[in-house]
Design an enzyme around this catalytic site. Structure first.
Site, short mmCIF file in Angstrom:
data_model
loop_
_atom_site.label_atom_id
_atom_site.label_comp_id
_atom_site.label_asym_id
_atom_site.label_seq_id
_atom_site.Cartn_x
_atom_site.Cartn_y
_atom_site.Cartn_z
N GLY A 1 0.82 -1.21 0.00
CA GLY A 1 0.00 0.00 0.00
C GLY A 1 0.86 1.25 0.00
O GLY A 1 2.09 1.20 -0.01
N ASP B 1 0.75 -9.05 1.39
CA ASP B 1 -0.32 -8.22 0.82
C ASP B 1 -1.15 -9.07 -0.14
O ASP B 1 -0.60 -9.91 -0.86
CB ASP B 1 0.28 -7.02 0.07
CG ASP B 1 -0.68 -5.85 -0.03
OD1 ASP B 1 -1.77 -6.02 -0.61
OD2 ASP B 1 -0.35 -4.76 0.48
N ASN B 2 -2.46 -8.86 -0.14
CA ASN B 2 -3.31 -9.58 -1.09
C ASN B 2 -3.66 -8.74 -2.32
O ASN B 2 -4.37 -9.20 -3.20
CB ASN B 2 -4.59 -10.06 -0.40
CG ASN B 2 -5.49 -8.92 0.05
OD1 ASN B 2 -5.17 -7.74 -0.10
ND2 ASN B 2 -6.63 -9.27 0.66
N ASP C 1 -3.72 -13.72 1.67
CA ASP C 1 -4.91 -13.14 2.29
C ASP C 1 -4.74 -13.27 3.80
O ASP C 1 -4.76 -14.38 4.34
CB ASP C 1 -6.16 -13.87 1.82
CG ASP C 1 -7.44 -13.28 2.41
OD1 ASP C 1 -7.35 -12.38 3.27
OD2 ASP C 1 -8.53 -13.73 2.02
N TYR D 1 -16.01 1.15 9.20
CA TYR D 1 -14.59 1.52 9.24
C TYR D 1 -14.19 1.98 10.63
O TYR D 1 -13.19 1.52 11.19
CB TYR D 1 -14.30 2.61 8.22
CG TYR D 1 -12.85 3.04 8.22
CD1 TYR D 1 -11.84 2.14 7.87
CD2 TYR D 1 -12.49 4.33 8.58
CE1 TYR D 1 -10.51 2.52 7.87
CE2 TYR D 1 -11.16 4.71 8.59
CZ TYR D 1 -10.18 3.81 8.23
OH TYR D 1 -8.86 4.19 8.24
N ARG E 1 -9.94 12.69 -1.06
CA ARG E 1 -9.46 13.85 -0.32
C ARG E 1 -9.22 15.03 -1.26
O ARG E 1 -8.95 14.86 -2.45
CB ARG E 1 -8.17 13.51 0.43
CG ARG E 1 -8.37 12.51 1.55
CD ARG E 1 -7.12 12.37 2.39
NE ARG E 1 -6.00 11.84 1.63
CZ ARG E 1 -4.75 11.80 2.09
NH1 ARG E 1 -4.48 12.27 3.29
NH2 ARG E 1 -3.79 11.30 1.34
#
Length: 323
Positions: free
Chosen positions: A17, A38-39, A63, A154, A195
């Site tokens: 990410g 990381d998936n 995963d 979230y 954003r």
């Protein structure tokens, strides 16, 4: 923090990410061997492609909801857990997956750290504080969120991840730490995360006018990614459990951000004012007293310097795509 006299080994979940990839870079630069798990649901292979030939870097496409770390070679000294949807376009799309990641994913990451006697660092979010107020958010403030709100999956997922991390610390004496990350930007950031800064950069790259909502007096708190990573590293090296705020305590107006991006983009860049949204985001900014006192950390990068580096990176990325 070195296992068996060898170079320290760090596992970074969500390492492909935006923030995770920069953390992988910094860990390797500091002498670590790094395994990125990381998936690629929200991470991107392009973020870590420059590490393909790095012998101290390993990429596992797994995963984390079902991954238990059986194929990890050697001891592990620290687990940085960043695997979680962070953009509204991701966590609003599938709130069930968001909560599954925070529960099963965090549980497996904690079990991995426990099995390897590693320190565990959770990358949480400032969203656990709930609606922003006029005063900076402090770690001793109890957050207030609405679990039935559209963003509730979230908010509650991150609060649950913090509670689970705390439970492992008290129940199993696991060496844990919690970082509450505030708004972070820089190269490799998602330009579709909703954003205002992302929109300005996207517009500047397209040669379109930068659209400032309303009068532009709304403020934002922006922390450059290198500074945020330095905070995570400091937390990983120490013994403080947190939570600790990692972000910039300084605010800057939306108009100033747009004007700065326009100045960096070039003389043809234009800033225009448009109708404000029905509901605007109130700036949330951190009180970083704890980070300053306990970690000797504070942001070092000015907004102009950070924006200059960010825009230059995206301009080079666009040039590579066109060549």
């Amino acid at each position: 923090m070195v296992g068996n006299g060898a170079e320290p080994h760090a596992v970074v979940t969500g390492g492909a990410g935006f923030l995770g990839s920069h953390l992988c870079d910094a860990l390797i630069a500091s002498g670590h061997r790094v395994t990125c798990v990381d998936n690629f649901e929200t991470g991107r292979a392009a973020n870590v492609r420059h590490l393909d030939d790095e012998p101290r870097f390993a990429l596992l496409r797994r995963d984390l909801n079902v991954y238990e770390g059986a194929d990890l070679a050697g001891p592990v000294d620290v687990v940085y857990h960043l695997a979680a949807p962070a953009a509204p376009s991701d966590y609003l799309l599938d709130p069930v997956a968001t909560m599954r990641s925070a529960s099963s994913g965090t549980l497996n990451a904690l079990d991995l750290a426990r099995a390897r006697s590693a320190r565990f660092v959770l990358a949480s979010t400032s969203e656990v504080y709930g609606p922003a107020g006029d005063e900076p958010s402090r770690e001793d403030q109890v957050g207030q969120v609405d679990p039935a709100d559209g963003y509730g999956a979230y908010y509650e997922s991150r609060r649950f991840a913090e509670a689970l991390t705390t439970a492992y610390r008290s129940t199993y004496a696991l060496r844990t730490a919690i970082a509450r990350i505030f708004s972070t930007y820089g190269p490799r950031m998602r330009l579709d995360d909703g954003r205002v800064l992302s929109r300005f950069i996207r517009q500047a790259l397209a040669g379109a006018p930068l659209t400032v909502p309303g009068p532009g007096t709304q403020t934002r708190s922006l922390c450059y990614v290198d500074d945020a990573v330095a905070g995570l590293l400091a937390l990983g090296r120490g013994g403080y459990p947190g939570p600790v705020n990692i972000g910039s305590p300084e605010t800057v107006s939306v108009f100033t951000i747009a004007r700065t991006v326009a100045e960096i983009a070039g003389p043809d860049a234009e800033v225009v004012f448009v109708e404000p949204p029905a509901v605007d985001v109130h700036a949330r900014r951190p009180d970083i007293t704890l980070a300053s006192q306990l970690l000797d950390w504070r942001p070092r990068t000015s907004v102009r310097a950070g924006l200059t580096a960010t825009l230059a990176w995206f301009q080079r990325a666009v040039a590579r795509e066109l060549s």
